[in-house]
Design a protein around this motif. Structure first.
Motif, mmCIF file in Angstrom:
data_model
loop_
_atom_site.group_PDB
_atom_site.id
_atom_site.type_symbol
_atom_site.label_atom_id
_atom_site.label_comp_id
_atom_site.label_asym_id
_atom_site.label_seq_id
_atom_site.Cartn_x
_atom_site.Cartn_y
_atom_site.Cartn_z
ATOM 1 N N SER A 84 0.746 -1.215 -0.249
ATOM 2 C CA SER A 84 0.048 -0.135 0.066
ATOM 3 C C SER A 84 0.854 1.216 0.185
ATOM 4 C CB SER A 84 -0.744 0.034 1.054
ATOM 5 O OG SER A 84 -0.100 0.177 2.234
ATOM 6 N N GLY A 87 0.754 3.782 -3.252
ATOM 7 C CA GLY A 87 -0.524 4.283 -3.208
ATOM 8 C C GLY A 87 -0.642 5.497 -2.317
ATOM 9 N N ILE A 88 -0.189 5.279 -0.974
ATOM 10 C CA ILE A 88 -0.080 6.416 0.176
ATOM 11 C C ILE A 88 0.716 7.528 -0.321
ATOM 12 C CG2 ILE A 88 0.667 6.907 2.328
ATOM 13 C CD1 ILE A 88 -0.314 3.792 3.021
ATOM 14 N N HIS A 90 1.895 8.329 -3.370
ATOM 15 C CA HIS A 90 1.027 9.166 -4.387
ATOM 16 C C HIS A 90 0.161 10.066 -4.066
ATOM 17 C CE1 HIS A 90 -0.305 9.792 -8.384
ATOM 18 N NE2 HIS A 90 -1.512 9.315 -8.169
ATOM 19 N N CYS A 91 -1.025 9.805 -3.217
ATOM 20 C CA CYS A 91 -1.750 10.402 -2.558
ATOM 21 C C CYS A 91 -0.974 11.634 -1.813
ATOM 22 C CB CYS A 91 -2.698 9.696 -1.598
ATOM 23 S SG CYS A 91 -3.712 8.644 -2.393
ATOM 24 N N LEU A 92 -0.045 11.459 -1.135
ATOM 25 C CA LEU A 92 0.633 12.672 -0.399
ATOM 26 C C LEU A 92 1.726 13.470 -1.384
ATOM 27 C CD1 LEU A 92 1.566 10.461 2.870
ATOM 28 C CD2 LEU A 92 -0.108 12.233 2.450
ATOM 29 N N HIS A 93 1.657 13.056 -2.480
ATOM 30 C CA HIS A 93 2.504 13.605 -3.664
ATOM 31 C C HIS A 93 3.926 13.710 -3.322
ATOM 32 C CE1 HIS A 93 -1.162 14.895 -5.742
ATOM 33 N NE2 HIS A 93 -1.728 15.419 -4.513
#
Length: 94
Positions: A84, A87-88, A90-93
């Motif tokens: 995961s 994905g994490i 990526h969400c936090l840029h």
């Protein structure tokens, strides 16, 4: 609660939590939810049969079974967290 199941209670609880995590991973990976549900019910039914008929035999090995089961749950949990991370991040840029 039956006294035969007491040595296995932690394995039962954490095993069910891990099953939910694995099912969520399957849905997140795009697996057909109907097929996943059917396979999950089959697995639960098999474990019910094994637990019902195998407890008397397995009680002698409860400590070993708990250790191996706990280790498997721990390893699968670490694997789920590592998978995961992209994905994490990526969400936090990051």
């Amino acid at each position: 609660m039956q006294s035969e199941l007491k040595p296995f209670i932690t394995l039962i609880v954490f095993g069910n939590i891990e099953n939910l995590i694995l099912a969520a991973q399957g849905v997140g990976a795009g697996v057909n939810p109907i097929g996943l549900a059917i396979l999950s019910f089959i697995a639960v039914f098999c474990w019910l049969l094994i637990g019902t008929f195998g407890t008397k035999v397995a009680i002698k090995y409860a400590r070993h079974i708990n250790f191996i089961g706990g280790l498997a749950i721990f390893i699968l949990g670490i694997q789920a967290m590592l998978e995961s991370l992209p994905g994490i991040l990526h969400c936090l840029h990051l």
